[in-house]
Design a protein around this motif. Structure first.
Motif, PDB file in Angstrom:
ATOM      1  N   LYS A  35     -57.055  86.196  23.562  1.00  0.00           N
ATOM      2  CA  LYS A  35     -57.839  85.077  23.635  1.00  0.00           C
ATOM      3  C   LYS A  35     -57.946  84.117  22.278  1.00  0.00           C
ATOM      4  N   ASP A  36     -57.923  84.585  21.309  1.00  0.00           N
ATOM      5  CA  ASP A  36     -57.817  84.023  19.915  1.00  0.00           C
ATOM      6  C   ASP A  36     -56.210  83.412  19.667  1.00  0.00           C
ATOM      7  N   SER A  37     -55.590  84.102  20.532  1.00  0.00           N
ATOM      8  CA  SER A  37     -53.965  83.576  20.260  1.00  0.00           C
ATOM      9  C   SER A  37     -53.973  82.442  21.297  1.00  0.00           C
ATOM     10  N   VAL A  38     -54.245  82.277  22.215  1.00  0.00           N
ATOM     11  CA  VAL A  38     -53.774  81.338  23.170  1.00  0.00           C
ATOM     12  C   VAL A  38     -53.722  79.918  22.501  1.00  0.00           C
ATOM     13  N   ALA A  39     -54.678  79.315  22.005  1.00  0.00           N
ATOM     14  CA  ALA A  39     -54.723  77.975  21.519  1.00  0.00           C
ATOM     15  C   ALA A  39     -53.613  77.690  20.342  1.00  0.00           C
ATOM     16  N   PRO A  40     -53.428  78.434  19.512  1.00  0.00           N
ATOM     17  CA  PRO A  40     -52.327  78.430  18.384  1.00  0.00           C
ATOM     18  C   PRO A  40     -50.960  78.647  19.152  1.00  0.00           C
ATOM     19  N   ALA A  41     -50.987  79.593  20.272  1.00  0.00           N
ATOM     20  CA  ALA A  41     -49.755  79.672  20.602  1.00  0.00           C
ATOM     21  C   ALA A  41     -49.113  78.439  21.585  1.00  0.00           C
ATOM     22  N   ILE A  42     -50.097  77.983  22.096  1.00  0.00           N
ATOM     23  CA  ILE A  42     -49.872  76.504  22.976  1.00  0.00           C
ATOM     24  C   ILE A  42     -49.559  75.568  21.872  1.00  0.00           C
ATOM     25  N   ALA A  43     -50.232  75.379  20.706  1.00  0.00           N
ATOM     26  CA  ALA A  43     -50.096  74.370  19.987  1.00  0.00           C
ATOM     27  C   ALA A  43     -48.595  74.348  19.428  1.00  0.00           C
ATOM     28  N   LEU A  44     -48.241  75.813  18.960  1.00  0.00           N
ATOM     29  CA  LEU A  44     -46.932  76.146  18.435  1.00  0.00           C
ATOM     30  C   LEU A  44     -45.749  75.806  19.425  1.00  0.00           C
ATOM     31  N   HIS A  45     -46.090  76.091  20.751  1.00  0.00           N
ATOM     32  CA  HIS A  45     -44.984  75.745  21.816  1.00  0.00           C
ATOM     33  C   HIS A  45     -44.886  74.269  21.887  1.00  0.00           C
ATOM     34  N   ALA A  46     -45.800  73.625  22.087  1.00  0.00           N
ATOM     35  CA  ALA A  46     -45.815  72.144  22.348  1.00  0.00           C
ATOM     36  C   ALA A  46     -45.459  71.486  21.199  1.00  0.00           C
ATOM     37  N   THR A  47     -45.646  71.873  19.926  1.00  0.00           N
ATOM     38  CA  THR A  47     -45.004  71.077  18.585  1.00  0.00           C
ATOM     39  C   THR A  47     -43.521  71.408  18.686  1.00  0.00           C
ATOM     40  N   ALA A  48     -43.211  72.719  18.882  1.00  0.00           N
ATOM     41  CA  ALA A  48     -41.801  72.913  19.080  1.00  0.00           C
ATOM     42  C   ALA A  48     -40.848  72.116  20.003  1.00  0.00           C
ATOM     43  N   MET A  49     -41.400  71.736  21.218  1.00  0.00           N
ATOM     44  CA  MET A  49     -40.837  71.069  22.200  1.00  0.00           C
ATOM     45  C   MET A  49     -40.960  69.732  22.010  1.00  0.00           C
ATOM     46  N   ALA A  50     -42.088  69.009  21.198  1.00  0.00           N
ATOM     47  CA  ALA A  50     -42.144  67.604  21.017  1.00  0.00           C
ATOM     48  C   ALA A  50     -41.099  67.419  19.871  1.00  0.00           C
ATOM     49  N   LEU A  51     -40.904  68.274  18.998  1.00  0.00           N
ATOM     50  CA  LEU A  51     -39.965  68.205  17.725  1.00  0.00           C
ATOM     51  C   LEU A  51     -38.445  67.835  18.370  1.00  0.00           C
ATOM     52  N   ALA A  52     -38.088  68.490  19.535  1.00  0.00           N
ATOM     53  CA  ALA A  52     -36.885  68.342  20.009  1.00  0.00           C
ATOM     54  C   ALA A  52     -36.692  66.624  20.661  1.00  0.00           C
ATOM     55  N   GLU A  53     -37.967  66.033  20.635  1.00  0.00           N
ATOM     56  CA  GLU A  53     -37.491  64.750  21.254  1.00  0.00           C
ATOM     57  C   GLU A  53     -38.028  63.550  20.312  1.00  0.00           C
ATOM     58  N   LEU A  54     -38.133  63.943  18.895  1.00  0.00           N
ATOM     59  CA  LEU A  54     -38.654  62.823  17.769  1.00  0.00           C
ATOM     60  C   LEU A  54     -37.542  61.416  17.984  1.00  0.00           C
ATOM     61  N   ASN A  55     -36.297  61.601  18.627  1.00  0.00           N
ATOM     62  CA  ASN A  55     -35.515  60.382  18.785  1.00  0.00           C
ATOM     63  C   ASN A  55     -36.058  59.432  19.454  1.00  0.00           C
ATOM     64  N   ARG A  56     -37.200  59.920  20.451  1.00  0.00           N
ATOM     65  CA  ARG A  56     -38.057  58.870  21.087  1.00  0.00           C
ATOM     66  C   ARG A  56     -38.980  58.110  20.531  1.00  0.00           C
ATOM     67  N   LEU A  57     -39.306  58.416  19.173  1.00  0.00           N
ATOM     68  CA  LEU A  57     -40.436  57.883  18.197  1.00  0.00           C
ATOM     69  C   LEU A  57     -39.804  56.354  17.670  1.00  0.00           C
ATOM     70  N   ASP A  58     -40.601  55.625  17.181  1.00  0.00           N
ATOM     71  CA  ASP A  58     -40.417  54.589  16.340  1.00  0.00           C
ATOM     72  C   ASP A  58     -39.879  55.320  15.090  1.00  0.00           C
ATOM     73  N   PRO A  59     -38.720  55.001  14.706  1.00  0.00           N
ATOM     74  CA  PRO A  59     -38.309  55.619  13.369  1.00  0.00           C
ATOM     75  C   PRO A  59     -39.242  55.587  12.272  1.00  0.00           C
ATOM     76  N   GLU A  60     -40.039  54.314  12.109  1.00  0.00           N
ATOM     77  CA  GLU A  60     -41.331  54.368  11.003  1.00  0.00           C
ATOM     78  C   GLU A  60     -42.238  55.415  11.319  1.00  0.00           C
ATOM     79  N   GLU A  61     -42.541  55.965  12.479  1.00  0.00           N
ATOM     80  CA  GLU A  61     -43.467  57.138  12.490  1.00  0.00           C
ATOM     81  C   GLU A  61     -42.829  58.709  12.360  1.00  0.00           C
ATOM     82  N   ARG A  62     -41.663  58.602  12.254  1.00  0.00           N
ATOM     83  CA  ARG A  62     -41.094  59.946  12.140  1.00  0.00           C
ATOM     84  C   ARG A  62     -41.480  60.593  10.847  1.00  0.00           C
TER      85      ARG A  62
END
Length: 268
Positions: A35-62
């Motif tokens: 139960k204590d692991s669910v929130a950090p696990a989701i955050a880690l997984h979401a962060t990893a997937m979002a990092l793979a799409e940083l090219n979609r960001l405005d370069p100034e926000e990178r």
């Protein structure tokens, strides 16, 4: 048609929603730890997937996205370590931590990559290239072939990334393209965007009398054996020392160019 740039918050929120519906954690008797692991696990997984799409960001926000993602990975890994401090952490959770850290390293080394289009390519000394890049205010990293060392068709022959990762802008790409056009041989006019960038390793078998192949491999993860053929010209806003070519290097016969790992092109 390319989509409009999004913010890091929007990108992360989308992957968080996906992770909440898709991430399946094993059911065990140790309910509280899980139960204590669910929130950090989701955050880690979401962060990893979002990092793979940083090219979609405005370069100034990178840069901000890289800082925030690095902090998130550090904090959520600490939460998992705290939850499992009395027991060995399950492999499924250590894998999430490792995947997030690797995604961050990949994002840091995302950038522009040129390849050899002729049968043979030999670079000049890049002193002038370094001067022009620094005069343009570039603070990222550029690698080109060691001067006088031949590369062969299909090999990477130049890479460039911004300080916080990502492809370089048109001005910097044009400076690098001008340098490559003056070298012996032909390089691609327009760079690909690779996640992560690659290095070229010349591998030897001295029982056979010399080099046997050039291996093009990602710059993150476990590095292969061999002599790196791309050398840094500038890094972090400063010049790098590049030795002069050997006076009588001899002519190396072409060797096969082979590739390790998968390079995922980013959308332009």
């Amino acid at each position: 048609m390319p989509t409009a740039p999004v913010t890091w918050t929007t990108l992360l929120a989308g992957w968080t929603e996906f992770a909440q519906s898709a991430l399946a954690l094993p059911k065990t008797e140790e309910g509280q730890r899980w139960k204590d692991s669910v929130a950090p696990a989701i955050a880690l997984h979401a962060t990893a997937m979002a990092l793979a799409e940083l090219n979609r960001l405005d370069p100034e926000e990178r840069p901000l996205a890289m800082d925030r993602s690095e902090m998130t990975i550090r904090e959520q890994a600490a939460r998992l370590n705290e939850a499992w401090r009395a027991e060995p952490m399950p492999e499924s959770l250590t894998d999430l931590i490792d995947d997030a850290r690797l995604a961050w390293e990949n994002a840091l080394h995302e950038g522009s990559e040129w390849t050899v289009e002729s049968e043979r390519f030999v670079a000049l000394h890049p002193a002038d290239l370094a001067e022009k890049l620094l005069d343009a205010g570039f603070v990222g990293e550029v690698l080109v072939p060691a001067p006088g060392v031949p590369l062969f068709k299909g090999s990477a022959c130049a890479t460039a990334r911004e300080r916080d990762g990502g492809p370089v802008d048109d001005e910097i790409a044009a400076i690098i393209r001008e340098f490559l056009s003056k070298c012996e041989g032909k390089a691609s006019k327009h760079p690909a965007v690779s996640l992560p960038l690659r290095q070229v390793y010349r591998q030897f078998d001295f029982a056979k009398g010399g080099p046997v192949r050039d291996l093009v491999a990602p710059v993150v993860g476990e590095l292969p054996p061999g002599q790196p053929l791309l050398v840094p010209v500038v890094s972090g806003g400063g010049p790098c020392h590049v030795p002069l070519p050997a006076r009588n290097p001899g002519r190396i016969a072409p060797v096969p160019v082979e590739f390790e790992g998968e390079i995922r092109p980013s959308a332009s």
